[in-house]
Write an enzyme that holds these catalytic residues in place. Structure first.
Site, PDB file in Angstrom:
ATOM      1  N   ASP A  12       3.415  12.146  -7.487  1.00  0.00           N
ATOM      2  CA  ASP A  12       3.839  11.205  -8.428  1.00  0.00           C
ATOM      3  C   ASP A  12       4.771  11.590  -9.420  1.00  0.00           C
ATOM      4  OD1 ASP A  12       3.865   8.401  -9.583  1.00  0.00           O
ATOM      5  OD2 ASP A  12       2.010   9.286 -10.739  1.00  0.00           O
ATOM      6  N   VAL A  29      -1.359   2.501  -6.212  1.00  0.00           N
ATOM      7  CA  VAL A  29      -1.812   2.254  -4.804  1.00  0.00           C
ATOM      8  C   VAL A  29      -3.475   2.804  -4.704  1.00  0.00           C
ATOM      9  CG1 VAL A  29       0.033   2.040  -3.604  1.00  0.00           C
ATOM     10  CG2 VAL A  29      -0.834   4.172  -3.755  1.00  0.00           C
TER      11      VAL A  29
HETATM   12  P1  IMP Z   1       1.077  13.587 -10.589  1.00  0.00           P
HETATM   13  O1  IMP Z   1       0.753  14.633 -11.401  1.00  0.00           O
HETATM   14  O2  IMP Z   1       1.719  12.415 -11.698  1.00  0.00           O
HETATM   15  O3  IMP Z   1       2.210  13.894  -9.677  1.00  0.00           O
HETATM   16  O4  IMP Z   1      -0.220  12.731 -10.108  1.00  0.00           O
HETATM   17  C1  IMP Z   1      -0.836  13.252  -9.280  1.00  0.00           C
HETATM   18  C2  IMP Z   1      -2.063  12.515  -9.319  1.00  0.00           C
HETATM   19  O5  IMP Z   1      -2.085  11.310  -9.973  1.00  0.00           O
HETATM   20  C3  IMP Z   1      -2.652  12.163  -7.849  1.00  0.00           C
HETATM   21  O6  IMP Z   1      -3.320  13.198  -7.276  1.00  0.00           O
HETATM   22  C4  IMP Z   1      -3.690  11.125  -8.212  1.00  0.00           C
HETATM   23  O7  IMP Z   1      -4.750  11.329  -8.499  1.00  0.00           O
HETATM   24  C5  IMP Z   1      -3.018  10.390  -9.472  1.00  0.00           C
HETATM   25  N1  IMP Z   1      -2.329   9.268  -9.041  1.00  0.00           N
HETATM   26  C6  IMP Z   1      -0.801   9.236  -9.050  1.00  0.00           C
HETATM   27  N2  IMP Z   1      -0.226   7.805  -8.533  1.00  0.00           N
HETATM   28  C7  IMP Z   1      -1.382   7.367  -8.035  1.00  0.00           C
HETATM   29  C8  IMP Z   1      -1.612   5.925  -7.622  1.00  0.00           C
HETATM   30  O8  IMP Z   1      -0.784   5.014  -7.307  1.00  0.00           O
HETATM   31  N3  IMP Z   1      -2.925   5.476  -7.318  1.00  0.00           N
HETATM   32  C9  IMP Z   1      -3.924   6.495  -7.506  1.00  0.00           C
HETATM   33  N4  IMP Z   1      -3.756   7.768  -7.948  1.00  0.00           N
HETATM   34  C10 IMP Z   1      -2.586   8.028  -8.406  1.00  0.00           C
END
Ligand code: IMP
Ligand code: MG
Length: 175
Positions: A104, A154
């Site tokens: 993300d 999602v």
């Molecule tokens: P990042 O550090 O922003 O890349 O987020 C990574 C973590 O955020 C993932 O391992 C998920 O646990 C959570 N996450 C990010 N987007 C979503 C989504 O659309 N649905 C559910 N969990 C999400």
């Protein structure tokens, strides 16, 4: 009461399995003859890594890490990602493939990748089920991604909203 409130299917179980198979083949080709270690981030990547590893016909090892992404039951993180429980395998000189459910902002995988790099692996690549490219903040990209998705929250196939929906066999958008 229906066990799951309203949601719309984005990717069916069949589409997910086809894409995991495609990526597993690519990983097999890329890591042929190498000592591969998969490090998955629980809980979100559990269904993904379980399916992925069974489609990779190479000798490999599996370990896992627990990260607190700082979501605190919300759809946007409120604090920095934190390593709660690190893997146990010695990764020095090994080929590491980091597996997560979704890339993300990239803050989580970027932090974990830095942590692993300090332990001097022979190589480090990343593999995710979903890639939300337009949300990226940290300088990290997925070497393998099953699907690219727009900026929508999602659930399913491991992904949760307040720890629910992880058991859906498909990926859905909450409506
Ligand atoms: P990042 O550090 O922003 O890349 O987020 C990574 C973590 O955020 C993932 O391992 C998920 O646990 C959570 N996450 C990010 N987007 C979503 C989504 O659309 N649905 C559910 N969990 C999400
Ligand atoms: Mg997660």
């Amino acid at each position: 009461m229906h066990p799951f409130p309203d949601h719309k299917i984005l990717f069916s179980a069949q589409q997910i399995h086809e894409n995991i198979a495609r990526i597993a083949k690519q990983i097999e080709t890329d890591y042929l003859g190498q000592n591969l270690i998969l490090i998955c981030i629980t809980n979100g990547s559990i269904p993904f890594v379980a399916d992925l590893m069974r489609k990779i016909s190479l000798p490999l090892r599996l370990d896992s890490m627990r990260i607190n992404s700082g979501y605190h039951n919300a759809t946007k993180p409120t604090t920095e990602p934190l390593i709660v429980d690190a893997f146990k395998i010695d990764v020095q000189g090994q080929h590491i493939l980091l597996v997560d459910d979704i890339l993300d902002t990239g803050n989580t995988l970027h932090k974990v990748a830095q942590y692993i790099q300090e332990k001097q692996p022979a190589s480090l690549k990343t593999c995710v089920l979903l890639d939300k490219k337009e949300r990226r903040q940290a300088p990290i990209e997925a070497d393998y991604a099953c699907f690219s998705i727009p900026d929508k929250f999602v659930v399913g196939f491991g992904l949760d909203y307040q720890e629910h929906y992880r058991n859906l066999p498909y990926i859905a958008v909450l409506t």
